[in-house]
Design an enzyme around this catalytic site. Structure first.
Site, PDB file in Angstrom:
ATOM      1  N   GLU A  87       0.594  -1.256  -0.075  1.00 16.67           N
ATOM      2  CA  GLU A  87       0.025  -0.035   0.003  1.00 16.67           C
ATOM      3  C   GLU A  87       0.947   1.359   0.057  1.00 16.67           C
ATOM      4  OE1 GLU A  87      -3.275  -1.979   3.227  1.00 16.67           O
ATOM      5  OE2 GLU A  87      -2.610   0.076   3.368  1.00 16.67           O
ATOM      6  N   CYS A 113       3.092   8.332   1.623  1.00 16.88           N
ATOM      7  CA  CYS A 113       3.434   7.334   2.533  1.00 16.88           C
ATOM      8  C   CYS A 113       3.666   6.213   1.794  1.00 16.88           C
ATOM      9  CB  CYS A 113       1.941   7.124   3.710  1.00 16.88           C
ATOM     10  SG  CYS A 113       2.438   5.879   4.754  1.00 16.88           S
ATOM     11  N   CYS A 124       4.180  -6.111  15.857  1.00 23.18           N
ATOM     12  CA  CYS A 124       3.378  -5.556  16.711  1.00 23.18           C
ATOM     13  C   CYS A 124       2.076  -6.078  16.937  1.00 23.18           C
ATOM     14  CB  CYS A 124       3.649  -3.939  16.448  1.00 23.18           C
ATOM     15  SG  CYS A 124       4.995  -3.184  16.257  1.00 23.18           S
TER      16      CYS A 124
HETATM   17 FE1  SF4 Z   1       5.645  -0.945  11.818  1.00 23.56          FE
HETATM   18 FE2  SF4 Z   1       5.477  -2.851  13.777  1.00 23.56          FE
HETATM   19 FE3  SF4 Z   1       3.536  -2.853  11.693  1.00 23.56          FE
HETATM   20 FE4  SF4 Z   1       6.011  -3.619  11.406  1.00 23.56          FE
HETATM   21  S1  SF4 Z   1       4.363  -4.714  12.684  1.00 23.56           S
HETATM   22  S2  SF4 Z   1       4.878  -2.251  10.078  1.00 23.56           S
HETATM   23  S3  SF4 Z   1       7.186  -2.557  12.910  1.00 23.56           S
HETATM   24  S4  SF4 Z   1       3.948  -1.175  13.230  1.00 23.56           S
END
Ligand code: SF4
Ligand code: SAH
Length: 359
Positions: A87, A113, A124
């Site tokens: 994206e 972006c 995360c």
């Molecule tokens: Fe960023 Fe964490 Fe998502 Fe990876 S998992 S894109 S480090 S927010």
């Protein structure tokens, strides 16, 4: 397989294509005139155009979806040569400029972006990109082409200044070589001429890579996705914190070369009842003491299947007021494109569900 032309710097092209002044002409066609076919390059001999056509592709990305938001942001889903998708988002944002006399000027600027990886290893807990795991790094050309496609599609003049944020899918510092190369290709004065101080790398906090990026002296801006002020909570939200804790990130930031007119941005994703209390704001203020910092509070953007909730506006404002009243610059990210699920990974997820494609 054909090579991706945008993978190469002008100097590399000049080594590959003789006579070398042709590289400049090609750069002009690609980055100023948005050529998508070598046949458009009328000042190149026909034989050379045919030869280039055999060796290179100018269009490594295919647009599969475009979604407009009522606030004017526009989100793109691009397909790569191997069928994976990433994206990118075009935003019209209010930009702050700091002047020597301490005044701050605002103006509206395009910000794009872009993604740096398909998926992400960092995992995360709140992030949709993380859910599908890590697939692969993007090449420099695949990174650069996201902006090219968007500029062309929106007929954005080659000379119009745009900002770039590496805040799409993926962890840019986990693909540092290709991201660093993309930064340089974007910055080429004979290409898109987007100076590094108009580009911001956002990272989950890979301290050793922050140091490495700093040593490259690219002049890039840094954004840290902090999201929590104590290690226990940050570990829950961002498992990477076990390898690189808050202290190591702060130490790396303190050594990072920051442009005179810029600040390191600390992104703080606010999740209701998780990290939205004033005690966190207090700790944050202490943590950033001595750093030329700016805090950006982000509303958590909920999606199906998550227990995390969007914070209340009043708590966001309280948090912001606490910091600004004590001299720490703090903005709340306008909820750009909420109606098109603006947070990274959310458009791809939606498309996957619609088409039941899977990886
Ligand atoms: Fe960023 Fe964490 Fe998502 Fe990876 S998992 S894109 S480090 S927010
Ligand atoms: N991997 C890098 C850059 C891509 S993520 C990083 O983590 O910084 C870009 C930003 O999107 C991060 O600050 C991340 O925390 C945020 N983000 C992820 N999921 C989100 C969600 N559901 N709502 C709002 N922001 C989100």
């Amino acid at each position: 397989m054909k090579k991706i032309l945008q993978d190469y710097s002008k100097e590399e092209l000049a080594d590959m294509i003789k006579p070398s002044f042709r590289a400049k002409q090609i750069y002009n066609w690609v980055y100023h005139k948005y050529a998508s076919d070598f046949d458009e390059m009328q000042n190149l001999p026909k034989a050379m155009r045919l030869e280039l056509e055999e060796k290179f592709t100018l269009t490594p990305l295919k647009t599969v979806l475009v979604q407009d938001s009522i606030d004017g942001s526009r989100k793109y889903l691009f397909e790569l040569y191997d069928g994976h998708t990433v994206e990118a988002v075009l935003l019209l944002m209010r930009e702050e400029q700091y002047h020597d006399d301490g005044s701050v000027k605002h103006q509206r600027r395009y910000t794009v972006c872009i993604s740096s990886q398909v998926g992400c290893k960092v995992g995360c807990a709140f992030c949709l990109t993380a859910k599908g795991g890590f697939i692969r790094n993007l090449t420099a050309g695949e990174i650069v082409s996201q902006l090219l496609m968007i500029k062309k599609d929106n007929e954005i003049d080659a000379n119009r200044r745009v900002n770039i944020v590496y805040m799409g899918m993926g962890e840019p510092l986990d693909n540092l070589d290709n991201v660093a190369k993309a930064i340089k290709i974007f910055a080429d004065p004979e290409g898109m001429a987007i100076a590094p101080h108009r580009q911001t790398v956002s990272t989950s906090g890979l301290s050793s890579k922050i140091e490495k990026l700093g040593k490259m002296e690219l002049g890039i801006n840094l954004a840290i996705s902090l999201h929590a002020v104590d290690d226990a909570l940050r570990e829950q939200l961002m498992p990477i914190n076990k390898a690189y804790n808050i202290e190591s990130i702060i130490a790396a930031v303190k050594r990072f070369p920051v442009n005179d007119r810029k600040r390191v941005m600390f992104e703080y994703l606010v999740i209701k009842d998780v990290n939205d209390d004033i005690s966190a704001a207090k700790k944050l203020l202490k943590l950033l003491d001595g750093i030329k910092a700016k805090v950006n509070l982000i509303y958590f953007n909920p999606y199906g299947g998550t227990d995390f909730k969007r914070p209340e506006e009043k708590d966001m404002i309280k948090f912001q007021d606490y910091l600004t009243q004590r001299g720490l610059l703090c903005t709340i990210r306008e909820s750009k494109g909420l109606d098109i699920s603006a947070a990274c990974g959310q458009l791809r997820e939606q498309e996957r569900k619609d088409t039941d494609a899977g990886y």
